[in-house]
Design a protein around this motif. Structure first.
Motif, PDB file in Angstrom:
ATOM      1  N   SER A 119      -6.057   6.820   2.088  1.00 35.62           N
ATOM      2  CA  SER A 119      -7.033   5.960   2.839  1.00 35.62           C
ATOM      3  C   SER A 119      -6.631   4.495   2.579  1.00 35.62           C
ATOM      4  CB  SER A 119      -8.511   6.113   2.261  1.00 35.62           C
ATOM      5  OG  SER A 119      -8.464   5.931   0.642  1.00 35.62           O
ATOM      6  N   HIS A 120      -6.122   4.303   1.261  1.00 37.15           N
ATOM      7  CA  HIS A 120      -5.466   2.944   0.740  1.00 37.15           C
ATOM      8  C   HIS A 120      -4.825   3.310  -0.328  1.00 37.15           C
ATOM      9  CE1 HIS A 120      -9.210   3.291  -1.278  1.00 37.15           C
ATOM     10  NE2 HIS A 120      -9.104   2.260  -1.877  1.00 37.15           N
ATOM     11  N   LEU A 121      -4.209   2.273  -0.983  1.00 38.10           N
ATOM     12  CA  LEU A 121      -3.431   2.582  -2.247  1.00 38.10           C
ATOM     13  C   LEU A 121      -3.880   2.260  -3.596  1.00 38.10           C
ATOM     14  CD1 LEU A 121       0.147   1.705  -0.405  1.00 38.10           C
ATOM     15  CD2 LEU A 121      -0.606   4.121  -1.182  1.00 38.10           C
ATOM     16  N   ASP A 157      -5.514   2.715  -7.228  1.00 40.55           N
ATOM     17  CA  ASP A 157      -5.340   3.709  -8.325  1.00 40.55           C
ATOM     18  C   ASP A 157      -6.238   5.059  -8.105  1.00 40.55           C
ATOM     19  OD1 ASP A 157      -6.125   3.428 -11.577  1.00 40.55           O
ATOM     20  OD2 ASP A 157      -4.255   4.092 -10.571  1.00 40.55           O
ATOM     21  N   ASP A 158      -7.472   4.801  -7.707  1.00 40.76           N
ATOM     22  CA  ASP A 158      -8.354   5.767  -7.912  1.00 40.76           C
ATOM     23  C   ASP A 158      -8.210   6.673  -6.682  1.00 40.76           C
ATOM     24  OD1 ASP A 158      -9.573   3.607  -6.425  1.00 40.76           O
ATOM     25  OD2 ASP A 158     -11.527   4.728  -6.589  1.00 40.76           O
ATOM     26  N   HIS A 159      -7.398   6.468  -5.366  1.00 37.94           N
ATOM     27  CA  HIS A 159      -7.246   7.219  -4.517  1.00 37.94           C
ATOM     28  C   HIS A 159      -5.644   7.638  -4.208  1.00 37.94           C
ATOM     29  CE1 HIS A 159     -11.346   6.170  -2.597  1.00 37.94           C
ATOM     30  NE2 HIS A 159     -11.131   5.100  -3.450  1.00 37.94           N
ATOM     31  N   ALA A 160      -4.942   7.043  -4.769  1.00 39.03           N
ATOM     32  CA  ALA A 160      -3.224   7.329  -4.664  1.00 39.03           C
ATOM     33  C   ALA A 160      -2.663   7.520  -6.031  1.00 39.03           C
ATOM     34  CB  ALA A 160      -2.724   5.899  -4.048  1.00 39.03           C
ATOM     35  N   ALA A 174     -13.903   7.208   3.037  1.00 40.02           N
ATOM     36  CA  ALA A 174     -13.213   6.633   1.802  1.00 40.02           C
ATOM     37  C   ALA A 174     -13.923   5.364   1.518  1.00 40.02           C
ATOM     38  CB  ALA A 174     -11.672   6.420   1.835  1.00 40.02           C
ATOM     39  N   ASP A 175     -13.146   4.429   0.947  1.00 40.53           N
ATOM     40  CA  ASP A 175     -13.764   2.970   0.613  1.00 40.53           C
ATOM     41  C   ASP A 175     -14.184   2.084   1.701  1.00 40.53           C
ATOM     42  OD1 ASP A 175     -13.566   4.414  -1.908  1.00 40.53           O
ATOM     43  OD2 ASP A 175     -12.307   2.875  -2.585  1.00 40.53           O
ATOM     44  N   SER A 176     -13.772   2.552   2.930  1.00 38.20           N
ATOM     45  CA  SER A 176     -14.431   1.639   4.121  1.00 38.20           C
ATOM     46  C   SER A 176     -15.745   1.797   4.021  1.00 38.20           C
ATOM     47  CB  SER A 176     -13.841   2.090   5.301  1.00 38.20           C
ATOM     48  OG  SER A 176     -12.184   1.820   5.133  1.00 38.20           O
ATOM     49  N   ALA A 177     -16.469   2.844   3.403  1.00 39.79           N
ATOM     50  CA  ALA A 177     -17.844   2.816   3.285  1.00 39.79           C
ATOM     51  C   ALA A 177     -18.246   3.200   1.848  1.00 39.79           C
ATOM     52  CB  ALA A 177     -18.494   3.634   4.311  1.00 39.79           C
ATOM     53  N   TYR A 178     -18.499   2.625   0.969  1.00 41.58           N
ATOM     54  CA  TYR A 178     -18.547   3.222  -0.577  1.00 41.58           C
ATOM     55  C   TYR A 178     -19.773   3.998  -0.459  1.00 41.58           C
ATOM     56  CZ  TYR A 178     -15.816  -0.108  -3.405  1.00 41.58           C
ATOM     57  OH  TYR A 178     -14.651  -0.600  -4.118  1.00 41.58           O
ATOM     58  N   LEU A 179     -20.809   3.567   0.294  1.00 40.90           N
ATOM     59  CA  LEU A 179     -22.238   4.301   0.213  1.00 40.90           C
ATOM     60  C   LEU A 179     -22.636   4.342   1.615  1.00 40.90           C
ATOM     61  CD1 LEU A 179     -23.744   1.775  -2.344  1.00 40.90           C
ATOM     62  CD2 LEU A 179     -22.669   3.947  -2.921  1.00 40.90           C
ATOM     63  N   GLY A 185     -17.330   6.966   0.172  1.00 38.78           N
ATOM     64  CA  GLY A 185     -16.093   7.182  -0.861  1.00 38.78           C
ATOM     65  C   GLY A 185     -16.623   7.448  -2.392  1.00 38.78           C
ATOM     66  N   HIS A 186     -17.885   6.511  -2.762  1.00 40.27           N
ATOM     67  CA  HIS A 186     -18.303   6.480  -3.966  1.00 40.27           C
ATOM     68  C   HIS A 186     -19.761   6.773  -3.976  1.00 40.27           C
ATOM     69  CE1 HIS A 186     -14.286   6.089  -5.583  1.00 40.27           C
ATOM     70  NE2 HIS A 186     -14.005   4.963  -4.876  1.00 40.27           N
ATOM     71  N   ASP A 187     -20.213   7.578  -3.066  1.00 40.40           N
ATOM     72  CA  ASP A 187     -21.951   7.553  -3.230  1.00 40.40           C
ATOM     73  C   ASP A 187     -22.360   8.761  -3.930  1.00 40.40           C
ATOM     74  OD1 ASP A 187     -24.457   8.109  -2.500  1.00 40.40           O
ATOM     75  OD2 ASP A 187     -24.382   6.947  -0.676  1.00 40.40           O
TER      76      ASP A 187
HETATM   77 ZN   LIG Z   1     -12.366   3.881  -4.504  1.00 40.20          ZN
END
Ligand SMILES: [Zn+2]
Length: 260
Positions: free
Chosen positions: A104-106, A108-111, A198-203, A243-245
């Motif tokens: 989704s992006h680079l 550290d918590d995704h890649a 992913a993190d394009s929407a945290y919640l 992404g992180h809800d």
């Molecule tokens: Zn993240």
């Protein structure tokens, strides 16, 4: 849709990360510490297997003193079973069985787990690769070289990308959180459209209330991408997985169960 291919979507739990809630909701919830979930996904398609994100680097668990982000104080709450190779093993697969990895992006918590997939082809936006190698000063701590400076084949993307060429699995550009953020749209025969934001929407609240985050590359683009993701809910009644809800993640079906 007629004769849709048999696709399975597995959601995998990748542990957690301790942070102040206000990092996800700029100006709100200041001083509230939360453990946010980390997740990544496997898509089984007749033409191949695709991972969407890879979770934390094994060193986060096994050698935190010698991993840049944990050594610098990143507060992962990841256990051995949360690492991608172990989650894959739960459904009888090894990292070598995965053909493609889309990040989704680079961050550290995704890649972080990319290092376990050295044989795979990586589908990453060109803008994200550029940003990762020389990030803006305010997002420098989110990029760790070990996640992307790897001897792997990067298929550099510059736009939306139909992964298997049949319209069922499509990467869409959703920049803002980072320069080259992308989300994955999966069209499943039974479930319908699922969007891995992913993190394009945290919640989910990020979308509902257009809540920008403190961790952000460009808030204007972030809001534009919120609207792109919201449109999938409106037009296709899509299940949009943020992404992180914490609360939403509890409702997501986890591997070995799957969405079909
Ligand atoms: Zn993240």
């Amino acid at each position: 849709m007629s004769s849709s291919p048999a696709i399975k979507l597995y959601a995998m739990h990748g542990g957690g990360y301790l942070c102040d809630m206000s990092f996800l909701t700029a100006g709100r919830n200041i001083g509230t510490e939360v453990e946010i979930p980390l997740g990544y996904f496997l898509i089984e398609h007749p033409q191949g297997r695709l991972m969407f994100d890879t979770g934390a680097n094994p060193k986060v668990v096994r050698d935190p003193e010698n991993y840049p982000s944990t050594a610098a104080g990143a507060t992962y709450r990841v256990r051995e079973e949360d690492l991608a190779p172990n989650r894959l093993a739960e459904i009888g697969l090894r990292p070598e069985d995965v053909d493609l990895v889309a990040n989704s992006h680079l961050h550290d918590d995704h890649a972080g787990g990319n290092i376990c997939f050295s044989h795979a082809t990586f589908l990453v936006q060109f803008a994200e690769l550029q940003a990762a190698y020389w990030p803006q000063v305010y997002e420098r701590e989110n990029y760790v070289r070990e996640a992307f400076d790897l001897p792997v084949h990067f298929e550099e993307l510059d736009g939306d990308y139909d992964v298997f060429g049949d319209g069922t699995v499509t990467l869409i550009q959703t920049p803002g959180h980072s320069a080259g953020s992308q989300s994955l749209v999966v069209k499943l025969p039974e479930t319908g459209t699922v969007v891995l934001a992913a993190d394009s929407a945290y919640l989910t609240a990020s979308l509902d209330e257009l809540l920008v985050s403190t961790w952000v590359w460009d808030p204007r683009l972030q809001v534009r991408s919120f609207k792109v993701l919201r449109d999938y809910r409106r037009r296709e009644n899509a299940l949009v997985i943020p992404g992180h809800d914490r609360e939403f993640w509890k409702t997501v079906r986890k591997a070995p169960d799957y969405y079909a």
